[in-house]
Design an enzyme around this catalytic site. Sequence first.
Site, short mmCIF file in Angstrom:
data_model
loop_
_atom_site.label_atom_id
_atom_site.label_comp_id
_atom_site.label_asym_id
_atom_site.label_seq_id
_atom_site.Cartn_x
_atom_site.Cartn_y
_atom_site.Cartn_z
N LEU A 118 -22.44 -8.38 49.52
CA LEU A 118 -22.20 -7.40 50.62
C LEU A 118 -20.61 -7.65 50.86
CD1 LEU A 118 -25.07 -8.94 53.06
CD2 LEU A 118 -25.11 -7.09 51.17
N ALA A 121 -19.03 -4.73 52.51
CA ALA A 121 -18.55 -3.54 53.06
C ALA A 121 -17.68 -3.55 54.52
CB ALA A 121 -20.04 -2.82 53.64
N GLY A 122 -17.61 -4.99 54.80
CA GLY A 122 -16.99 -5.23 56.07
C GLY A 122 -15.26 -5.18 56.07
N GLN A 155 -22.23 1.55 52.46
CA GLN A 155 -22.76 1.59 53.71
C GLN A 155 -21.84 2.12 54.65
OE1 GLN A 155 -22.82 -2.41 55.43
NE2 GLN A 155 -24.59 -2.08 56.87
N GLY A 168 -25.21 -3.91 60.09
CA GLY A 168 -25.86 -5.18 60.14
C GLY A 168 -26.19 -5.45 58.49
N THR A 169 -26.30 -6.67 58.20
CA THR A 169 -26.74 -7.18 57.08
C THR A 169 -28.03 -6.62 56.51
OG1 THR A 169 -27.46 -9.30 58.13
CG2 THR A 169 -25.40 -9.37 57.22
N GLY A 210 -23.83 -19.83 61.95
CA GLY A 210 -25.16 -19.90 62.35
C GLY A 210 -25.95 -21.34 61.93
N ASN A 239 -26.08 -21.91 57.76
CA ASN A 239 -26.35 -20.74 56.78
C ASN A 239 -25.05 -20.34 56.07
OD1 ASN A 239 -27.18 -18.42 55.51
ND2 ASN A 239 -27.98 -17.30 57.32
N HIS A 249 16.89 -14.40 48.94
CA HIS A 249 18.15 -15.24 49.33
C HIS A 249 18.23 -16.14 50.29
CE1 HIS A 249 20.09 -11.87 47.45
NE2 HIS A 249 19.75 -11.06 47.99
#
Length: 400
Positions: free
Chosen positions: A6, A8-9, A79, A84-85, A137, A162, A311
């Site tokens: 995943l 896409a974020g 997506q 959402g996942t 989570g 998780n 420099h």
Amino acid sequence: MECVILAAGEGKRMRPLTAQRPKVMLPVANRPILEHLMVAASEAGIKKFVFVVGYGEREIRNYFKNGKAWNVSIRYVTQRQQLGTSDALKATEGLTSGKFLLMNGDMIVSASDLATLCAMEAPVMGIHKTDHPQDFGVVTCENGLITGLEEKSQHPKSDLINAGVYLFDQTIYPLISAVGLSCRGEYELTDALDLMITEGQLAAYPLKVWLDMGYPWDLLDANTRLLSVLSPVQEGVVEDGVTIHGAVSIGAGTVIKAGTYIEGPCVIGKDCKIGPHAYIRPGTAVGDRCHIGHSSELKNSIIMPETKIPHFNYLGDSIVGSGCNFGAGTKLANVRHDHGVIKVCGKSTGRKKFGAIVGDNVQFGINCSVNVGTVIGSDSNIAPHSFVEGWIEEKTNIQS
């Protein structure tokens, strides 16, 4: 077996570093987070990948293409909306067969953990023990099974979280199709996982290696970890009078000029000009086409491509975007006088040494001073002799 990642974020907590690139393309040890993840899965025996992309997808597609450069095959699913996942996973239906691995794209894991996980019977969730579970989570386990999931809480029920790594089979798709909108207005994978937990079906696998990329300073921790196992390669030109200690990787076309002192582990990309008389200390990753010049010192930092630090500059424990230019004498502080833990916009980094987060294309005049914990937005211009601290928005012009 396929691996779905995943990716896409945007990664808003990584701003301003994600203003022009997706979070998964942020570099660690001079390679995108997503590349480290894909290589680990490939070393675990997986050769077919599905990337779910969205924000900044062109950069991901242009970099990885069809995967041939890594001896894998990659297919892409877009997506369009971040719903959402569960919604992201649903988009891959028909592109996986039998068991498959699912991973969030913003972490570092080991090939050995993935190989062990893939040999198990689905469904399985990767878990990890942490000393700050309130940021994740949380899961509870009993006899090798997940018994409960808990969203972020200031009073978590365990120190197991998780980890965002799963082994599923095709039975997951009907479950996610039945998931409704959450209170956040998204289709959450955790709602489908709750159904598995209720049936006593979801097994737990404790990951031995897991590095999360939630905040910019997490990039420094991962960078240090990955550089510690660096295999040194010297493809550039090292002039006489250069001192190199430890594991140092130097890319093709790079010139290390006389008087420069480099302490590994560190990595320097392609077509860079280093020195003369530069000092690069351990834990530093310098991207392609950078210039680190006379009497400049870098320590434990990530420097993205095409940035010039030419420099009398000092950068410690900092992350600097691409295309930046540091005027002579400009320095980034990295420690408080009281040696306290440094905060960024009120958020603790957990670090007593942390410098600044600098976006892309930031231009500094001479002799600027940047205080600890400062964030400077992309495309900002800082006038000579400026003192900079706090949060600086994108495209800000600071006048002395």
